[in-house]
Design an enzyme around this catalytic site. Sequence first.
Site, PDB file in Angstrom:
ATOM      1  N   THR A 236       0.513   0.241   6.537  1.00  0.00           N
ATOM      2  CA  THR A 236       1.167   0.633   7.768  1.00  0.00           C
ATOM      3  C   THR A 236       1.570  -0.622   8.544  1.00  0.00           C
ATOM      4  OG1 THR A 236      -0.945   0.818   8.948  1.00  0.00           O
ATOM      5  CG2 THR A 236      -0.084   2.827   7.959  1.00  0.00           C
ATOM      6  N   THR A 237       2.641  -0.490   9.332  1.00  0.00           N
ATOM      7  CA  THR A 237       3.217  -1.644  10.016  1.00  0.00           C
ATOM      8  C   THR A 237       2.182  -2.376  10.860  1.00  0.00           C
ATOM      9  OG1 THR A 237       5.125  -0.184  10.308  1.00  0.00           O
ATOM     10  CG2 THR A 237       5.252  -2.370  11.296  1.00  0.00           C
ATOM     11  N   ASP A 238       1.381  -1.607  11.606  1.00  0.00           N
ATOM     12  CA  ASP A 238       0.468  -2.187  12.584  1.00  0.00           C
ATOM     13  C   ASP A 238      -0.855  -2.643  11.997  1.00  0.00           C
ATOM     14  OD1 ASP A 238       0.447   0.652  12.201  1.00  0.00           O
ATOM     15  OD2 ASP A 238      -1.079   0.837  13.739  1.00  0.00           O
ATOM     16  N   VAL A 239      -1.146  -2.261  10.761  1.00  0.00           N
ATOM     17  CA  VAL A 239      -2.451  -2.619  10.181  1.00  0.00           C
ATOM     18  C   VAL A 239      -2.254  -3.544   8.970  1.00  0.00           C
ATOM     19  CG1 VAL A 239      -4.659  -1.751   9.306  1.00  0.00           C
ATOM     20  CG2 VAL A 239      -3.441  -0.464  11.058  1.00  0.00           C
ATOM     21  N   CYS A 240      -2.098  -2.978   7.771  1.00  0.00           N
ATOM     22  CA  CYS A 240      -2.091  -3.823   6.574  1.00  0.00           C
ATOM     23  C   CYS A 240      -0.860  -4.710   6.466  1.00  0.00           C
ATOM     24  CB  CYS A 240      -2.244  -2.955   5.329  1.00  0.00           C
ATOM     25  SG  CYS A 240      -3.883  -2.185   5.204  1.00  0.00           S
TER      26      CYS A 240
ATOM     27  N   LYS B  85      -6.892  -4.781  -3.196  1.00  0.00           N
ATOM     28  CA  LYS B  85      -7.612  -5.348  -2.066  1.00  0.00           C
ATOM     29  C   LYS B  85      -8.542  -4.318  -1.447  1.00  0.00           C
ATOM     30  CE  LYS B  85      -3.737  -4.335   1.088  1.00  0.00           C
ATOM     31  NZ  LYS B  85      -4.402  -3.538   2.132  1.00  0.00           N
TER      32      LYS B  85
ATOM     33  N   ASP C 189       0.791  -1.248   0.000  1.00  0.00           N
ATOM     34  CA  ASP C 189       0.000   0.000   0.000  1.00  0.00           C
ATOM     35  C   ASP C 189       0.815   1.286   0.000  1.00  0.00           C
ATOM     36  OD1 ASP C 189      -1.988  -1.867   0.203  1.00  0.00           O
ATOM     37  OD2 ASP C 189      -2.695  -1.245   2.167  1.00  0.00           O
TER      38      ASP C 189
END
Length: 224
Positions: free
Chosen positions: A155-159, A126, A28
């Site tokens: 982002t690291t914490d989400v996707c 997606k 992303d």
Amino acid sequence: MPAIAAQPFDFPYDGRLDPKTTALVVIDMQLDFLSHEGYFARQGYDPSRLRAIIPVVAELIDACRTAGVRIIHTRQGYRADQADMTPYEQWRRRQRGLEGVLLRSSPGFPIIPELDVRDEDIIVDKTCNSAFTYTDFEHILRAQGITHLLFSGCTTDVCVHTTLRDACDRNFQCLTVADACASGDAYAHEAALHMVTVEFGIWGTLADSAAVLHGLRTLQASAT
């Protein structure tokens, strides 16, 4: 074949790094996340944290191409007619004034121009945080014989983390490149990286880009 120095163990675990079975996944890296007018900025986050990784991701892409590692980009966005957007997601966007962003028809959907996206690269579109959900991502990986994944992007914490977790659950061997990932929330970024290595690498391994680049150069040298 050489391995990449990583934590809690080197990648791959058996010491055999094969470019034919390895892909760099670039999550992303779109205008909606990295521009100052896109979705992420309109959520109140400073995209400069995300923009800081652009040179690192670009260098990784170049090194992976040279080594024969496949490049796979993902893009997050709903259909222009929003037929794939649930009432909950529509409501959530209205609460934040985010109508018209993260759509495949919107100006923020394309990958940022700073990255070299080529015709031979694979692009997976997606709607969910995970690149595996409602997409042909897994089918592509299996069809191409790819078993090992290098993770970068935002982002690291989400996707990034959601896709990483799904990949591990599907028995892909995974390495997250720490300084090639970013989040608007520094605490969430560090926590997400820490979670990779718990329980002796339950979500794979973690390395910085210098270690990955060194491993790729060693791989090239051993092939000549």
